[in-house]
Scaffold this motif. Structure first.
Motif, PDB file in Angstrom:
ATOM      1  N   UNK A  21      31.301  42.424  35.929  1.00 32.60           N
ATOM      2  CA  UNK A  21      31.379  43.851  35.587  1.00 32.60           C
ATOM      3  C   UNK A  21      32.826  44.337  35.580  1.00 32.60           C
ATOM      4  N   UNK A  22      33.618  43.854  36.543  1.00 29.58           N
ATOM      5  CA  UNK A  22      35.024  44.254  36.601  1.00 29.58           C
ATOM      6  C   UNK A  22      35.764  43.806  35.345  1.00 29.58           C
ATOM      7  N   UNK A  23      35.386  42.644  34.829  1.00 26.82           N
ATOM      8  CA  UNK A  23      36.121  42.079  33.691  1.00 26.82           C
ATOM      9  C   UNK A  23      35.705  42.694  32.354  1.00 26.82           C
ATOM     10  N   UNK A  24      34.532  43.327  32.313  1.00 25.54           N
ATOM     11  CA  UNK A  24      34.023  43.835  31.027  1.00 25.54           C
ATOM     12  C   UNK A  24      35.034  44.683  30.247  1.00 25.54           C
ATOM     13  N   UNK A  25      35.675  45.691  30.871  1.00 26.87           N
ATOM     14  CA  UNK A  25      36.572  46.546  30.075  1.00 26.87           C
ATOM     15  C   UNK A  25      37.837  45.833  29.584  1.00 26.87           C
ATOM     16  N   UNK A  26      38.184  44.705  30.197  1.00 24.49           N
ATOM     17  CA  UNK A  26      39.481  44.094  29.894  1.00 24.49           C
ATOM     18  C   UNK A  26      39.397  42.832  29.037  1.00 24.49           C
ATOM     19  N   UNK A  27      38.202  42.277  28.847  1.00 26.14           N
ATOM     20  CA  UNK A  27      38.095  41.000  28.139  1.00 26.14           C
ATOM     21  C   UNK A  27      37.030  41.100  27.050  1.00 26.14           C
ATOM     22  N   UNK A  28      37.137  40.237  26.020  1.00 25.53           N
ATOM     23  CA  UNK A  28      36.117  40.250  24.973  1.00 25.53           C
ATOM     24  C   UNK A  28      34.748  39.808  25.502  1.00 25.53           C
ATOM     25  N   UNK A  29      33.666  40.232  24.824  1.00 24.92           N
ATOM     26  CA  UNK A  29      32.312  39.894  25.267  1.00 24.92           C
ATOM     27  C   UNK A  29      32.157  38.380  25.404  1.00 24.92           C
ATOM     28  N   UNK A  30      31.450  37.953  26.438  1.00 24.39           N
ATOM     29  CA  UNK A  30      31.258  36.527  26.678  1.00 24.39           C
ATOM     30  C   UNK A  30      32.193  35.984  27.741  1.00 24.39           C
ATOM     31  N   UNK A  31      33.417  36.516  27.775  1.00 29.18           N
ATOM     32  CA  UNK A  31      34.416  36.029  28.730  1.00 29.18           C
ATOM     33  C   UNK A  31      34.093  36.435  30.180  1.00 29.18           C
ATOM     34  N   UNK A  32      33.610  37.681  30.427  1.00 25.71           N
ATOM     35  CA  UNK A  32      33.308  38.051  31.825  1.00 25.71           C
ATOM     36  C   UNK A  32      32.380  37.055  32.513  1.00 25.71           C
ATOM     37  N   UNK A  33      31.410  36.538  31.789  1.00 30.04           N
ATOM     38  CA  UNK A  33      30.465  35.579  32.372  1.00 30.04           C
ATOM     39  C   UNK A  33      31.190  34.292  32.774  1.00 30.04           C
ATOM     40  N   UNK A  34      32.131  33.861  31.926  1.00 30.58           N
ATOM     41  CA  UNK A  34      32.867  32.630  32.238  1.00 30.58           C
ATOM     42  C   UNK A  34      33.784  32.833  33.435  1.00 30.58           C
ATOM     43  N   UNK A  35      34.390  34.035  33.532  1.00 31.36           N
ATOM     44  CA  UNK A  35      35.238  34.332  34.698  1.00 31.36           C
ATOM     45  C   UNK A  35      34.403  34.320  35.979  1.00 31.36           C
ATOM     46  N   UNK A  36      33.200  34.881  35.895  1.00 34.02           N
ATOM     47  CA  UNK A  36      32.307  34.894  37.051  1.00 34.02           C
ATOM     48  C   UNK A  36      31.983  33.465  37.480  1.00 34.02           C
ATOM     49  N   UNK A  37      31.747  32.592  36.482  1.00 35.50           N
ATOM     50  CA  UNK A  37      31.457  31.192  36.782  1.00 35.50           C
ATOM     51  C   UNK A  37      32.633  30.550  37.515  1.00 35.50           C
ATOM     52  N   UNK A  38      33.848  30.820  37.019  1.00 37.57           N
ATOM     53  CA  UNK A  38      35.036  30.241  37.643  1.00 37.57           C
ATOM     54  C   UNK A  38      35.157  30.705  39.091  1.00 37.57           C
ATOM     55  N   UNK A  39      34.908  31.996  39.329  1.00 34.63           N
ATOM     56  CA  UNK A  39      35.017  32.534  40.689  1.00 34.63           C
ATOM     57  C   UNK A  39      34.039  31.835  41.623  1.00 34.63           C
ATOM     58  N   UNK A  40      32.825  31.587  41.123  1.00 33.19           N
ATOM     59  CA  UNK A  40      31.808  30.999  41.991  1.00 33.19           C
ATOM     60  C   UNK A  40      32.038  29.498  42.197  1.00 33.19           C
ATOM     61  N   UNK A  41      32.625  28.834  41.198  1.00 35.85           N
ATOM     62  CA  UNK A  41      32.996  27.430  41.435  1.00 35.85           C
ATOM     63  C   UNK A  41      34.006  27.368  42.575  1.00 35.85           C
ATOM     64  N   UNK A  42      34.966  28.292  42.559  1.00 31.98           N
ATOM     65  CA  UNK A  42      35.943  28.345  43.653  1.00 31.98           C
ATOM     66  C   UNK A  42      35.239  28.588  44.990  1.00 31.98           C
ATOM     67  N   UNK A  43      34.273  29.513  44.982  1.00 29.41           N
ATOM     68  CA  UNK A  43      33.511  29.797  46.208  1.00 29.41           C
ATOM     69  C   UNK A  43      32.766  28.549  46.684  1.00 29.41           C
ATOM     70  N   UNK A  44      32.144  27.803  45.746  1.00 31.68           N
ATOM     71  CA  UNK A  44      31.394  26.612  46.153  1.00 31.68           C
ATOM     72  C   UNK A  44      32.303  25.572  46.784  1.00 31.68           C
ATOM     73  N   UNK A  45      33.487  25.380  46.165  1.00 36.16           N
ATOM     74  CA  UNK A  45      34.393  24.369  46.695  1.00 36.16           C
ATOM     75  C   UNK A  45      34.851  24.765  48.090  1.00 36.16           C
TER      76      UNK A  45
END
Lengths: 252, 99
Positions: free
Chosen positions: A193-217
């Motif tokens: 949701x934070x990324x929605x205003x700043x990035x093109x559609x589709x990208x916020x979901x990928x950023x969220x994935x990256x954040x959670x991969x970091x969390x998992x590691x």
């Protein structure tokens, strides 16, 4: 001659196939309203053949995202299928040509149906029966759903734009079992949701994935330290295999 | 579009085949397991919120939010998949009809 146990496995597999057919109907409808053609919709079900990934692909496209961002999201969601291999490779011990064929049928449902570790032939039957039954029902239902939706005029009046997020709610719920999965969901939602205003559609979901991969590691690093100190618990594995199979269909 | 479909389908197939062919040690790695457990949840959560509360690059609240709210309630009541999806769509459609 088939014995009772084999019959039961086949009956369960057919039941699961029919149940997933209802997802297939919604997928077909959603995909055509997202702007994909009938052949594109059917090819996704035939070749990608993993439900959540397909919903994600057309969901990103419907929201105005780049098709390749949709493909990336689909691939990330498909990562769980790789883990099923841990159990399935041991069960099947397939050589190369047959393994190429079996791979296409590695999905949530077939992995769940092959969990009977006490009886390997039955588990193998479960894998193939569920894989083939879901494949058949899923593709037929996709076609019917797509044809049905083409007959409708304005999808947003009918609320079809809510089908994808509603489907995701249903797919996510059984996975929210531990506090860490809740955290993953909350963090991903917040980042997206934070990324929605700043990035093109589709990208916020990928950023969220990256954040959670970091969390998992980070959290698995934490787990390792804990295991080192009290050397007790064995990490759970393969128990997530049955995640998306509806409660009453669960095997074993 | 066809290119994206091909890329997506090939990657999904490669992941399935890779799982069947990968050495046991890789798949038993705790980090790999953790990522595979949490990544689907994260993606689904992100997809839900972006497809409910955003329109292109704007955050909005519209009838979709009500529809997804209905879906959450239906899931909590253990409704079958098709019921969840249909109720959600109907709720959003009804709200648009009234508005």
């Amino acid at each position: 001659m088939r014995n009772e146990a084999e019959k039961r496995v086949i009956r369960d597999a057919l039941g699961i196939g029919i149940a997933t057919g209802t997802y297939g109907l919604s997928f077909g409808a959603l995909s055509t309203t997202a702007g994909l053609t009938l052949p594109q919709t059917c090819v996704l079900s035939l070749l990608m053949f993993t439900g959540a990934s397909q919903f994600a692909f057309v969901g990103v496209v419907a929201a105005g995202g780049a098709p390749l961002a949709g493909a990336a999201t689909a691939a990330l969601l498909g990562s769980r299928n790789a883990l099923y291999g841990l159990h399935l490779a041991r069960l099947h011990r397939l050589r190369l040509p047959r393994r190429l064929g079996a791979a296409q049928f590695v999905i949530d449902e077939s992995a769940a149906m092959s969990l009977d570790t006490r009886n390997e032939p039955l588990a193998r039957l479960g894998f193939w029966a569920a894989g083939l039954s879901v494949f058949g029902c899923w593709n037929i239902a996709t076609l019917l759903g797509a044809l049905g939706a083409r007959a409708l005029s304005n999808p947003s009046v009918l609320g079809l734009d809510v089908v994808a997020p509603a489907a995701f709610v249903a797919l996510m719920a059984p996975r929210l079992r531990t506090p860490i999965t809740w955290w993953a969901a909350l963090i991903a939602a917040a980042v997206a949701l934070t990324a929605v205003p700043f990035t093109p559609a589709g990208v916020p979901v990928l950023l969220a994935a990256a954040a959670v991969v970091a969390l998992s590691l980070w959290s698995s690093h934490d787990d390792e330290r804990r295991v080192e100190t009290d050397s007790g618990e064995v990490p759970r594995n393969a128990s997530h295999v049955d995640d998306t199979v509806p409660e009453e269909r669960k095997v074993g | 579009m066809w290119v994206a479909i091909a890329v997506g389908a090939v990657s999904c197939y490669a992941l399935k085949l890779g799982g069947l062919s990968a050495p046991k040690a890789v798949l038993e790695d705790r980090r790999v397991q953790k990522v595979a457990e949490l990544l689907p949840v994260a993606l689904l959560a992100a997809l839900i919120v972006t497809q409910t509360f955003s329109k292109q690059q704007e955050l909005t609240i519209d009838p979709r939010a009500a529809g997804v709210g209905v879906a959450v309630i239906a899931v909590l009541l253990r409704a079958p998949f098709l019921v969840v999806v249909t109720l959600a769509a109907a709720a959003a459609a009804l709200l648009r009809l009234i508005a």
